[in-house]
Design a protein around this motif. Sequence first.
Motif, PDB file in Angstrom:
ATOM      1  N   TYR A 214       0.806  -1.223   0.000  1.00 32.03           N
ATOM      2  CA  TYR A 214       0.000   0.000   0.000  1.00 32.03           C
ATOM      3  C   TYR A 214       0.838   1.272   0.000  1.00 32.03           C
ATOM      4  CZ  TYR A 214      -3.628  -3.391   1.065  1.00 32.03           C
ATOM      5  OH  TYR A 214      -4.488  -4.466   1.016  1.00 32.03           O
ATOM      6  N   GLY A 215       1.976   1.271   0.655  1.00 30.46           N
ATOM      7  CA  GLY A 215       2.841   2.457   0.692  1.00 30.46           C
ATOM      8  C   GLY A 215       3.311   2.839  -0.704  1.00 30.46           C
ATOM      9  N   LYS A 216       3.804   1.856  -1.455  1.00 28.93           N
ATOM     10  CA  LYS A 216       4.269   2.109  -2.826  1.00 28.93           C
ATOM     11  C   LYS A 216       3.104   2.523  -3.723  1.00 28.93           C
ATOM     12  CE  LYS A 216       8.226  -1.046  -2.870  1.00 28.93           C
ATOM     13  NZ  LYS A 216       8.792  -2.253  -3.468  1.00 28.93           N
ATOM     14  N   ALA A 217       1.965   1.875  -3.526  1.00 32.29           N
ATOM     15  CA  ALA A 217       0.786   2.202  -4.334  1.00 32.29           C
ATOM     16  C   ALA A 217       0.357   3.651  -4.079  1.00 32.29           C
ATOM     17  CB  ALA A 217      -0.357   1.246  -4.019  1.00 32.29           C
ATOM     18  N   LYS A 218       0.388   4.077  -2.803  1.00 25.47           N
ATOM     19  CA  LYS A 218       0.003   5.458  -2.478  1.00 25.47           C
ATOM     20  C   LYS A 218       0.941   6.463  -3.140  1.00 25.47           C
ATOM     21  CE  LYS A 218      -0.479   5.659   2.063  1.00 25.47           C
ATOM     22  NZ  LYS A 218      -0.875   6.035   3.429  1.00 25.47           N
ATOM     23  N   GLU A 219       2.247   6.189  -3.098  1.00 21.00           N
ATOM     24  CA  GLU A 219       3.220   7.080  -3.732  1.00 21.00           C
ATOM     25  C   GLU A 219       2.931   7.219  -5.223  1.00 21.00           C
ATOM     26  OE1 GLU A 219       7.295   5.926  -3.018  1.00 21.00           O
ATOM     27  OE2 GLU A 219       6.904   5.639  -0.873  1.00 21.00           O
ATOM     28  N   LEU A 220       2.658   6.098  -5.867  1.00 24.35           N
ATOM     29  CA  LEU A 220       2.376   6.108  -7.300  1.00 24.35           C
ATOM     30  C   LEU A 220       1.070   6.851  -7.599  1.00 24.35           C
ATOM     31  CD1 LEU A 220       3.437   4.994 -10.018  1.00 24.35           C
ATOM     32  CD2 LEU A 220       1.993   3.012  -9.645  1.00 24.35           C
ATOM     33  N   LEU A 221       0.045   6.600  -6.797  1.00 22.85           N
ATOM     34  CA  LEU A 221      -1.256   7.242  -7.009  1.00 22.85           C
ATOM     35  C   LEU A 221      -1.186   8.753  -6.805  1.00 22.85           C
ATOM     36  CD1 LEU A 221      -3.435   4.547  -5.260  1.00 22.85           C
ATOM     37  CD2 LEU A 221      -3.646   5.216  -7.658  1.00 22.85           C
ATOM     38  N   GLN A 222      -0.337   9.211  -5.886  1.00 18.01           N
ATOM     39  CA  GLN A 222      -0.200  10.653  -5.635  1.00 18.01           C
ATOM     40  C   GLN A 222       0.352  11.369  -6.862  1.00 18.01           C
ATOM     41  OE1 GLN A 222      -1.556  12.054  -3.197  1.00 18.01           O
ATOM     42  NE2 GLN A 222      -1.758  10.466  -1.660  1.00 18.01           N
ATOM     43  N   GLN A 223       1.100  10.659  -7.711  1.00 23.57           N
ATOM     44  CA  GLN A 223       1.669  11.267  -8.917  1.00 23.57           C
ATOM     45  C   GLN A 223       0.647  11.395 -10.042  1.00 23.57           C
ATOM     46  OE1 GLN A 223       5.005   8.817 -10.065  1.00 23.57           O
ATOM     47  NE2 GLN A 223       5.867   8.860  -8.003  1.00 23.57           N
ATOM     48  N   MET A 224      -0.467  10.688  -9.913  1.00 27.82           N
ATOM     49  CA  MET A 224      -1.480  10.697 -10.967  1.00 27.82           C
ATOM     50  C   MET A 224      -2.395  11.898 -10.831  1.00 27.82           C
ATOM     51  SD  MET A 224      -2.335   6.623 -10.880  1.00 27.82           S
ATOM     52  CE  MET A 224      -3.782   6.718 -11.901  1.00 27.82           C
ATOM     53  N   SER A 225      -2.976  12.302 -11.966  1.00 33.16           N
ATOM     54  CA  SER A 225      -3.946  13.402 -11.918  1.00 33.16           C
ATOM     55  C   SER A 225      -5.231  12.901 -11.262  1.00 33.16           C
ATOM     56  CB  SER A 225      -4.220  13.910 -13.337  1.00 33.16           C
ATOM     57  OG  SER A 225      -4.741  12.879 -14.136  1.00 33.16           O
TER      58      SER A 225
END
Length: 198
Positions: A104-115
């Motif tokens: 979940y930590g990595k997924a959150k980081e990636l999702l924060q970069q998305m519009s």
Amino acid sequence: MIWFLLMLFIFGLMMGLFHVPVWIVYSVVGVMLVIFMVRNPLLLGKDTEKMEAYLKKSKAPFYQFLYHFLQGDLSAAEKAMGKIRSKKSKRIAESMLLMEQKQYGKAKELLQQMSGLKTKWYALSEIAIHENDPEAFEQHKAKLSDTYFLHMLNVDRAVHNGKKEEAIALLDNMIPKLRGYKLLSAIQYRKQILEGKV
């Protein structure tokens, strides 16, 4: 889909150059759109077997990823993800894989970069459920207006709280109203719950 839209644009441009009456242009474009929607069961289809067959046969890497992901073959999904060229689609695929692997930590980081896509807010809400963060859950859920995603969050919460019968009942109420990819994903999720995979 991009090729279809490009062909549609060129066709419309050619008809305009030859001064074809507007009503004929609209009629032809309308017929082409209907044919496209009928040929792509992921848009409005009700037959999940046809949708799975369509994903399996598709040469588009994102559709190949979705097929393997929905079948639970994460290694094949990861291979297919490597072939995706679109940055947006690749991020969505990568975040789906990370969430399935409970990273979940990595997924959150990636999702924060998305519009601000609705899938982003749904995924962040789902992560908040798993991290037992009600404040973040409410914050992300407030940005969603799509009723499908809002209902799926209720299903996710029921599953997370161990109320699998409630989750199945919620899905059973949703499924008759769904079409296309939303229907396929809801049915696959229901199957995973019944098999104890989630």
